[in-house]
Design a protein around this motif. Structure first.
Motif, PDB file in Angstrom:
ATOM      1  N   PRO A  20     -60.258  -8.476 -13.710  1.00  0.00           N
ATOM      2  CA  PRO A  20     -60.074  -8.182 -15.139  1.00  0.00           C
ATOM      3  C   PRO A  20     -61.006  -8.987 -16.042  1.00  0.00           C
ATOM      4  O   PRO A  20     -61.367  -8.528 -17.123  1.00  0.00           O
ATOM      5  N   ASP A  24     -64.714  -4.366 -16.300  1.00  0.00           N
ATOM      6  CA  ASP A  24     -63.875  -3.554 -17.182  1.00  0.00           C
ATOM      7  C   ASP A  24     -62.732  -2.970 -16.362  1.00  0.00           C
ATOM      8  O   ASP A  24     -62.623  -1.764 -16.161  1.00  0.00           O
ATOM      9  N   VAL A  25     -61.869  -3.871 -15.895  1.00  0.00           N
ATOM     10  CA  VAL A  25     -60.790  -3.509 -14.974  1.00  0.00           C
ATOM     11  C   VAL A  25     -59.494  -4.120 -15.482  1.00  0.00           C
ATOM     12  O   VAL A  25     -59.412  -5.334 -15.682  1.00  0.00           O
ATOM     13  N   SER A  26     -58.487  -3.297 -15.692  1.00  0.00           N
ATOM     14  CA  SER A  26     -57.191  -3.813 -16.135  1.00  0.00           C
ATOM     15  C   SER A  26     -56.518  -4.544 -14.977  1.00  0.00           C
ATOM     16  O   SER A  26     -56.825  -4.292 -13.806  1.00  0.00           O
ATOM     17  N   PRO A  27     -55.582  -5.448 -15.276  1.00  0.00           N
ATOM     18  CA  PRO A  27     -54.860  -6.128 -14.192  1.00  0.00           C
ATOM     19  C   PRO A  27     -54.171  -5.143 -13.249  1.00  0.00           C
ATOM     20  O   PRO A  27     -54.117  -5.372 -12.037  1.00  0.00           O
ATOM     21  N   GLU A  28     -53.634  -4.062 -13.811  1.00  0.00           N
ATOM     22  CA  GLU A  28     -52.960  -3.060 -12.982  1.00  0.00           C
ATOM     23  C   GLU A  28     -53.935  -2.370 -12.037  1.00  0.00           C
ATOM     24  O   GLU A  28     -53.644  -2.136 -10.861  1.00  0.00           O
TER      25      GLU A  28
END
Length: 326
Positions: A274, A278-282
């Motif tokens: 994250p 560009d990566v969400s925690p989910e």
């Protein structure tokens, strides 16, 4: 499985063969500044957006490259052959590309050399970080069902031609029975949804994003060709290697340390996604993690090169002992 090893003498010998192409001839990139009293050498590098770029960013964040004596100035690219002109022209010191594009460049006589292994895929198909994806309502269950249709790939004349070509032949189809369409990874899912293409060859994190949007995977191109297949490679110009052997070794050391760290503690890499991408925690919890080996994998390179000759991407094999510096 063997990997190439070379001595510092081989790097020095390369200087005798150096051409006028390539960058890194200024004082900042000279061997004397590689991790010496003046601090780490700054190395300009571009790599493919997505998982390959995250690897370098993570290594930089964790200090592995700085500990080795280099600082990376990292930019994103679309991958494939797009970075080769920048490398040969001296705008980049290092380019992350795929092995097919680099072998094509070497076969055309360009002074490019593989200095480290990039991304490799998993030994297990379900953990392959690539996937051939179609809409959920598409009745296709394999590439055989896409005959006569369009498939999106990030660049043409690269690893896509090899792995998808092999899948088509395995399905009893000619390699030209589908049409490849060049699109950036972030645009592929929308192109599938809009009907511009029937399917796409995606890598992480774009593969998991597409699944979350309801698309389905109908093939695992990388592991289907060879479990653990080496896809990516880090490349330098012959001139840069000849002029900067210490920097080359420092970069290789940073790559190996980063690869070892991710292999030993993949959860730490996943937790960093994250912040570095560009990566969400989910999403970070779900994406498939690439493998990195550090050194180049001879078996993968020979397999890919043989297919390149069969598929007429190369007129004849190149001398891997000459272009692989490790």
């Amino acid at each position: 499985m063997r990997t190439w090893t070379r001595t510092g003498a081989a790097l020095a010998a390369t200087a005798l063969l150096a051409t006028g192409c390539g960058g890194g001839s200024d004082a900042e990139s000279s061997p004397e500044t590689g991790g010496g009293e003046s601090g780490p050498t700054t190395v300009t590098v571009a790599d493919t957006a997505g998982a390959p770029l995250y690897f370098l960013t993570y290594g930089q964040q964790q200090g592995f490259f700085e500990d080795a004596g280099v600082t990376l100035d990292i930019t994103a690219s679309t991958g494939g052959a797009t970075v080769i002109p920048q490398l040969v022209g001296g705008d980049l010191d290092v380019a992350g590309s795929n092995v097919v594009s680099v072998l094509i460049a070497a076969g055309e006589g360009l002074p490019v050399r593989m200095v480290a292994g990039g991304t490799s895929t998993s030994e297990e198909s379900e953990q392959d970080f690539s996937g051939l994806v179609v809409r959920a309502d598409n009745p296709a269950t394999s590439i055989a069902d896409l005959e006569g249709q369009r498939i999106a790939v990030n660049t043409l004349r690269n690893i896509n031609d090899i792995v998808l070509g092999a899948m088509l032949e395995e399905a009893g189809l000619a390699r030209d029975s589908v049409t490849f369409v060049e699109l950036p990874f972030p645009d592929m899912a929308a192109a599938i949804e809009g009907g511009d293409v029937a399917g796409a060859l995606l890598i992480e994190p774009f593969l998991t994003i597409a699944e979350q949007q309801g698309m389905k995977i109908i093939g695992r191109p990388y592991t289907e060709l060879k479990p653990g297949l080496q896809i990516g490679t880090y490349v330098m110009s012959e001139q840069f290697i000849g002029e900067n052997p210490d920097v080359v070794e420092a970069f290789q050391e940073g790559v190996q340390a980063t690869a070892d760290s991710i292999r030993e503690d993949p959860d730490a890499f996943r937790a960093a996604l994250p912040e570095i991408g560009d990566v969400s925690p989910e999403l970070a919890e779900q994406v498939r993690i690439n493998l990195w080996q550090g050194a180049s994998d001879e078996e993968s390179l020979e397999l890919i090169q043989d297919l390149m000759v069969d598929y007429e991407l190369l007129d004849e094999p190149v001398d891997l002992d000459e272009i692989v510096v490790g």
